[in-house]
Design a protein around this motif. Structure first.
Motif, mmCIF file in Angstrom:
data_model
loop_
_atom_site.group_PDB
_atom_site.id
_atom_site.type_symbol
_atom_site.label_atom_id
_atom_site.label_comp_id
_atom_site.label_asym_id
_atom_site.label_seq_id
_atom_site.Cartn_x
_atom_site.Cartn_y
_atom_site.Cartn_z
ATOM 1 N N ARG A 84 0.809 -1.221 0.000
ATOM 2 C CA ARG A 84 0.000 0.000 0.000
ATOM 3 C C ARG A 84 0.846 1.277 0.000
ATOM 4 N N ASP A 85 2.155 1.162 0.245
ATOM 5 C CA ASP A 85 3.012 2.351 0.276
ATOM 6 C C ASP A 85 3.286 2.847 -1.146
ATOM 7 N N PRO A 86 3.691 4.114 -1.306
ATOM 8 C CA PRO A 86 3.984 4.637 -2.648
ATOM 9 C C PRO A 86 5.013 3.802 -3.402
ATOM 10 N N SER A 87 5.935 3.165 -2.671
ATOM 11 C CA SER A 87 6.962 2.338 -3.296
ATOM 12 C C SER A 87 6.441 0.968 -3.727
ATOM 13 N N GLY A 88 5.208 0.639 -3.323
ATOM 14 C CA GLY A 88 4.678 -0.702 -3.577
ATOM 15 C C GLY A 88 4.992 -1.684 -2.474
ATOM 16 N N ARG A 89 5.662 -1.208 -1.427
ATOM 17 C CA ARG A 89 5.956 -2.060 -0.287
ATOM 18 C C ARG A 89 4.880 -1.878 0.786
ATOM 19 N N GLY A 90 5.080 -2.562 1.906
ATOM 20 C CA GLY A 90 4.131 -2.442 3.001
ATOM 21 C C GLY A 90 3.039 -3.488 2.927
ATOM 22 N N GLU A 91 2.047 -3.316 3.773
ATOM 23 C CA GLU A 91 0.952 -4.294 3.841
ATOM 24 C C GLU A 91 0.231 -4.409 2.505
ATOM 25 N N LYS A 92 -0.172 -5.635 2.190
ATOM 26 C CA LYS A 92 -0.913 -5.927 0.970
ATOM 27 C C LYS A 92 -2.312 -6.428 1.315
ATOM 28 N N CYS A 93 -3.201 -6.314 0.343
ATOM 29 C CA CYS A 93 -4.510 -6.965 0.381
ATOM 30 C C CYS A 93 -4.606 -7.877 -0.846
ATOM 31 N N PRO A 94 -3.828 -8.928 -0.890
ATOM 32 C CA PRO A 94 -3.778 -9.757 -2.103
ATOM 33 C C PRO A 94 -5.041 -10.581 -2.299
#
Length: 289
Positions: A84-94
């Motif tokens: 969810r972060d701008p970089s595409g890292r962090g928590e996901k909701c896959p």
């Protein structure tokens, strides 16, 4: 020996869907804490291996956890969703799906904000970034169309939850208008129960319906879906939900409160439903208000 399934793998035309907040990995938990990922990840694995849902929306997955869930489900499964972060890292909701049953045709990720196409953006009063992942599928057995949303609404801001709910309803309504024979499924940790303004926003107007209430059969009693690793909570608040819309029927639903020697796999309970989608399902009936 395989653990007993509450629902288990579905056969066509049924679809088994699940929403599951697996609780993000938190460093520094004391030895013996029920929140330690290294201990409980194998309990998550046992639930997923037993249930084998056709589609599962997971919340709070860090990259290593998302990879672990894919391994736990097995080689039939694929998944989509970024951090969810701008970089595409962090928590996901896959969104994970059984690729032997479903063919993905498109997916996208939106920020739950006033600028949804701006990855990592936030507004509406939530400090934490929130996202909505969507995926469109064709059922390889029935040729029915399925659109799945997966999300994790804000835990503090009621305003954010309400605005997020409005966005989800608009997207679901547009999808149903574009293809009335498609089924729409919304999976997520709403951080709000069925009496909340966010839930009412999602279900008022008849676009989406709560699968727990719409199901022909409730396989389990009503349990609260946030246990915080404590025991089962009969009659507690449901803050994790499956919503449905369009051409879909809900035959069964369940709240999975499995414990392993008294231990919970997550601080949330998985919620599951068995659906029939599309115009070919039981005469093409749609879920009723």
């Amino acid at each position: 020996m395989t653990d007993a399934a509450l629902i288990g793998r579905a056969t066509a035309p049924d679809l088994h869907v699940m929403t599951y907040n697996i609780r993000r990995r938190v460093p520094g938990n004391r030895p013996g804490s029920p929140d330690r990922w290294t201990t409980r990840k194998h309990l998550v694995e046992r639930i997923l291996a037993a249930e084998q849902p056709t589609v599962v929306g997971v919340q709070e997955a860090l990259t290593d956890q998302a990879d672990f869930v894919a391994e736990a489900l097995g080689p039939r499964y694929r998944w989509v969703g970024d951090g969810r972060d701008p970089s595409g890292r962090g928590e996901k909701c896959p969104i994970y799906y059984d690729a032997e049953r479903l063919q993905i045709t498109e997916w996208r990720q939106r920020a739950l904000s006033s600028t949804p196409e701006h990855h990592g953006s936030r507004s509406w009063g939530n400090v934490t970034r929130r996202i909505l992942v969507s995926a469109e599928f064709t059922d390889l057995v029935t040729s029915n169309r399925l659109l799945v949303f997966n999300t994790h609404l804000d835990h503090l801001s009621r305003r954010s939850r309400r605005h997020s709910a409005h966005m989800i309803v608009r997207l679901a309504r547009a999808a149903i208008a574009a293809d009335p024979d498609a089924a729409v499924v919304v999976l997520g940790d709403f951080n709000a129960d069925e009496r909340s303004p966010a839930h009412q926003t999602l279900t008022d107007g008849g676009t989406l319906h709560d699968a727990w209430e719409a199901a022909a059969e409730q396989v389990t009693p009503l349990f609260g879906t946030f246990s915080n690793y404590r025991g089962r909570r009969p009659g507690g608040r449901r803050i994790d939900h499956i919503l449905v819309g369009g051409a879909v029927e809900v035959s069964r639903t369940a709240i999975n409160v499995t414990r392993f020697d008294g231990r919970a796999a997550s601080d949330h309970e998985p919620v599951q439903a068995v659906l029939r989608a599309g115009s070919g399902s039981a005469g093409g009936s749609r879920v009723l208000p």
